[in-house]
Design a protein around this motif. Structure first.
Motif, mmCIF file in Angstrom:
data_model
loop_
_atom_site.group_PDB
_atom_site.id
_atom_site.type_symbol
_atom_site.label_atom_id
_atom_site.label_comp_id
_atom_site.label_asym_id
_atom_site.label_seq_id
_atom_site.Cartn_x
_atom_site.Cartn_y
_atom_site.Cartn_z
ATOM 1 N N LEU A 1 -6.229 13.787 -7.778
ATOM 2 C CA LEU A 1 -6.167 12.467 -8.393
ATOM 3 C C LEU A 1 -6.913 12.406 -9.713
ATOM 4 O O LEU A 1 -6.486 11.777 -10.657
ATOM 5 C CB LEU A 1 -6.737 11.405 -7.441
ATOM 6 C CG LEU A 1 -5.938 11.126 -6.168
ATOM 7 C CD1 LEU A 1 -6.635 10.021 -5.374
ATOM 8 C CD2 LEU A 1 -4.518 10.713 -6.486
ATOM 9 N N GLU A 2 -8.051 13.103 -9.797
ATOM 10 C CA GLU A 2 -8.892 12.973 -10.975
ATOM 11 C C GLU A 2 -8.287 13.679 -12.183
ATOM 12 O O GLU A 2 -8.658 13.412 -13.314
ATOM 13 C CB GLU A 2 -10.288 13.518 -10.693
ATOM 14 C CG GLU A 2 -11.020 12.719 -9.600
ATOM 15 C CD GLU A 2 -12.421 13.239 -9.403
ATOM 16 O OE1 GLU A 2 -12.835 14.142 -10.166
ATOM 17 O OE2 GLU A 2 -13.112 12.750 -8.494
ATOM 18 N N SER B 1 0.821 -1.221 0.000
ATOM 19 C CA SER B 1 0.000 0.000 0.000
ATOM 20 C C SER B 1 0.846 1.259 0.000
ATOM 21 O O SER B 1 0.715 2.112 0.875
ATOM 22 C CB SER B 1 -0.929 0.004 1.217
ATOM 23 O OG SER B 1 -0.163 -0.155 2.408
ATOM 24 N N GLY B 2 1.728 1.398 -0.954
ATOM 25 C CA GLY B 2 2.541 2.592 -1.059
ATOM 26 C C GLY B 2 1.747 3.794 -1.539
ATOM 27 O O GLY B 2 0.592 3.685 -1.953
ATOM 28 N N GLU B 3 2.397 4.959 -1.514
ATOM 29 C CA GLU B 3 1.743 6.178 -1.985
ATOM 30 C C GLU B 3 1.492 6.135 -3.487
ATOM 31 O O GLU B 3 0.530 6.724 -3.985
ATOM 32 C CB GLU B 3 2.624 7.387 -1.680
ATOM 33 C CG GLU B 3 2.883 7.662 -0.218
ATOM 34 C CD GLU B 3 3.896 8.772 -0.067
ATOM 35 O OE1 GLU B 3 3.539 9.932 -0.356
ATOM 36 O OE2 GLU B 3 5.043 8.495 0.319
ATOM 37 N N VAL B 4 2.378 5.462 -4.195
ATOM 38 C CA VAL B 4 2.303 5.395 -5.647
ATOM 39 C C VAL B 4 2.410 3.934 -6.080
ATOM 40 O O VAL B 4 3.189 3.162 -5.501
ATOM 41 C CB VAL B 4 3.445 6.202 -6.300
ATOM 42 C CG1 VAL B 4 3.379 6.089 -7.823
ATOM 43 C CG2 VAL B 4 3.390 7.657 -5.863
ATOM 44 N N ALA C 1 4.031 11.066 -6.293
ATOM 45 C CA ALA C 1 3.888 10.923 -4.842
ATOM 46 C C ALA C 1 3.319 12.175 -4.204
ATOM 47 O O ALA C 1 2.818 12.132 -3.078
ATOM 48 C CB ALA C 1 5.241 10.585 -4.213
ATOM 49 N N THR C 2 3.368 13.293 -4.916
ATOM 50 C CA THR C 2 2.831 14.537 -4.356
ATOM 51 C C THR C 2 1.367 14.745 -4.704
ATOM 52 O O THR C 2 0.744 15.696 -4.254
ATOM 53 C CB THR C 2 3.632 15.739 -4.872
ATOM 54 O OG1 THR C 2 3.422 15.868 -6.297
ATOM 55 C CG2 THR C 2 5.115 15.575 -4.584
ATOM 56 N N VAL C 3 0.798 13.844 -5.532
ATOM 57 C CA VAL C 3 -0.594 13.981 -5.959
ATOM 58 C C VAL C 3 -1.502 13.412 -4.871
ATOM 59 O O VAL C 3 -1.413 12.245 -4.523
ATOM 60 C CB VAL C 3 -0.838 13.231 -7.277
ATOM 61 C CG1 VAL C 3 -2.307 13.350 -7.686
ATOM 62 C CG2 VAL C 3 0.052 13.802 -8.371
ATOM 63 N N THR C 4 -2.383 14.223 -4.351
ATOM 64 C CA THR C 4 -3.294 13.758 -3.294
ATOM 65 C C THR C 4 -4.684 14.333 -3.513
ATOM 66 O O THR C 4 -4.892 15.286 -4.264
ATOM 67 C CB THR C 4 -2.806 14.202 -1.898
ATOM 68 O OG1 THR C 4 -2.680 15.628 -1.883
ATOM 69 C CG2 THR C 4 -1.472 13.570 -1.565
ATOM 70 N N ARG D 1 -5.085 5.492 -5.613
ATOM 71 C CA ARG D 1 -3.776 6.137 -5.469
ATOM 72 C C ARG D 1 -3.262 6.519 -6.851
ATOM 73 O O ARG D 1 -3.718 5.982 -7.858
ATOM 74 C CB ARG D 1 -2.788 5.171 -4.804
ATOM 75 C CG ARG D 1 -2.304 4.060 -5.711
ATOM 76 C CD ARG D 1 -1.768 2.897 -4.938
ATOM 77 N NE ARG D 1 -2.845 2.268 -4.191
ATOM 78 C CZ ARG D 1 -2.650 1.413 -3.185
ATOM 79 N NH1 ARG D 1 -1.439 1.111 -2.812
ATOM 80 N NH2 ARG D 1 -3.677 0.886 -2.555
ATOM 81 N N PRO D 2 -2.306 7.410 -6.920
ATOM 82 C CA PRO D 2 -1.709 7.744 -8.218
ATOM 83 C C PRO D 2 -0.960 6.541 -8.771
ATOM 84 O O PRO D 2 -0.350 5.772 -8.021
ATOM 85 C CB PRO D 2 -0.741 8.890 -7.897
ATOM 86 C CG PRO D 2 -1.085 9.354 -6.528
ATOM 87 C CD PRO D 2 -1.727 8.203 -5.824
ATOM 88 N N ILE D 3 -1.003 6.392 -10.082
ATOM 89 C CA ILE D 3 -0.269 5.307 -10.708
ATOM 90 C C ILE D 3 0.637 5.852 -11.817
ATOM 91 O O ILE D 3 0.309 6.826 -12.488
ATOM 92 C CB ILE D 3 -1.204 4.220 -11.286
ATOM 93 C CG1 ILE D 3 -2.112 4.781 -12.376
ATOM 94 C CG2 ILE D 3 -2.014 3.567 -10.174
ATOM 95 C CD1 ILE D 3 -2.959 3.714 -13.064
ATOM 96 N N VAL D 4 1.780 5.201 -11.957
ATOM 97 C CA VAL D 4 2.698 5.440 -13.066
ATOM 98 C C VAL D 4 2.767 4.132 -13.843
ATOM 99 O O VAL D 4 3.059 3.084 -13.262
ATOM 100 C CB VAL D 4 4.095 5.841 -12.566
ATOM 101 C CG1 VAL D 4 5.097 5.891 -13.720
ATOM 102 C CG2 VAL D 4 4.038 7.194 -11.850
#
Length: 344
Positions: A334-335, A14-17, A327-330, A67-70
């Motif tokens: 997100l959208e 469950s990481g930030e990204v 990682a800075t997207v919160t 969460r944000p994804i790359v």
């Protein structure tokens, strides 16, 4: 390395990204990305190996609202412009579905394995595991590249011809008869006759064309694509960069492992690849890959640290910056977090 050991504690948490890539849990993608990310203690990142390029789409939909994804996919014989266009389209499509895609990109090289076939990365590992000198390892690598260039041209042609087919499934070249094959007599790979390859490509083209519908656009011809690329790559040698960036790195690594284990031995004796059944060869090939994988990853990361300012270093610095940015997207960000720069 056993499957039990290889899979232990590898399922993403469950990481930030979440970084989505192709490949499986014991593949080079997960192994390299996880060790590289571990060098960045400020990251809280999970690596999700999704298997295929198609599966990236489904997994991004499954987790990308939490969460944000790359997303990083293989370039797969596309030009950087083609890959950039495809990746941007996918990112925009996911964003419409409220999936928090920070960036959807393709490797700047054909696949992640293409970073591991740099001679400075590869030859020390081959020398250690096959008990030979680095000079001999480089010599054998140099002899192998010309043998494989025709096959790589054929694979490039098949990929690009398939990209024009929407409704037709196009087969590939039979591995046992129309692709480079190991010869225990010569202790090297032998290329199939050019005329035989062209004949088989023509058969595949005719089958695809006869089954095509108006939604397909199979042009130019498969044989023409092959001839043009084979001519372009006719003089490629180990000292050139094109085979490291444009060829199929996964195929190259498998072939290199077969070459060295067949000539110099594995588990105290040369492997007679031409005597093994397909299932036996596959099992042994995976065992060799799992044994070499940690050493190749470590060798690459060590070389990367010394490549400051080089082209490879720039690729990975850009990826690091993309992940940091994600990682800075919160929250509400997100959208609308799609980054239009998808190629690195």
């Amino acid at each position: 390395m056993t499957k039990t050991t290889a899979y232990r504690n590898r399922y993403p948490l469950s990481g930030e990204v979440a970084v989505l890539c192709e490949g499986d849990l014991v593949g080079y993608e997960a192994a390299l990305l996880e060790r590289w990310i571990a060098q960045e203690p400020t990251f809280s990142v999970d690596v999700w190996p999704c298997g295929t390029k198609t599966a990236l789409y489904g997994v991004s939909d499954a987790i990308g609202r939490s969460r944000p994804i790359v997303v990083i996919e293989d370039r797969d014989f596309r030009t950087t412009e083609e890959a950039d266009r495809d990746c941007n389209a996918k990112a925009q499509d996911r964003a419409k579905r409220e999936v928090a895609v920070k960036t959807w990109m393709a490797w700047n090289r054909n696949e992640i394995e293409n970073y591991l076939i740099e001679p400075e990365v590869l030859t020390p590992v081959l020398a250690e595991y096959f008990s030979i000198s680095t000079d001999l390892a480089y010599d054998r690598l140099g002899a192998l590249i010309p043998i494989l260039r025709g096959d790589q041209a054929a694979q490039w042609a098949l990929y690009n011809f398939r990209s024009n087919l929407s409704t037709v499934t196009l087969g590939g070249l039979p591995r046992s008869t129309h692709r480079p094959a190991w010869s225990d007599t010569t202790k090297t790979f032998l290329s199939p006759a050019l005329a035989a390859v062209e004949s088989q490509l023509q058969i595949l083209e005719q089958e695809a064309t006869s089954a095509a519908t108006p939604r397909d656009s199979p042009a130019p011809s498969l044989v023409e694509l092959f001839r043009a690329k084979n001519s372009e790559w006719a003089s490629v040698s180990a000292s050139d960069s094109v085979w490291k960036t444009e060829w199929c790195g996964k195929d190259l690594l498998v072939t290199i492992e077969h070459q060295f284990s067949g000539e110099f031995g594995w588990a105290s004796q040369p492997v007679r690849w031409d005597q093994l059944k397909r299932a036996e060869a596959g099992k042994l090939g995976r065992e060799i890959e799992w044994e070499l994988q940690p050493a190749l990853v470590a060798s690459f990361l060590s070389w990367l640290a010394s490549d400051q300012g080089g082209l490879v270093s720039k690729d990975w610095v850009q990826l690091r910056d993309v992940i940091r940015g994600a990682a800075t997207v919160t929250g509400a960000d997100l959208e609308t977090s799609v980054d239009s720069s998808s190629q690195f």
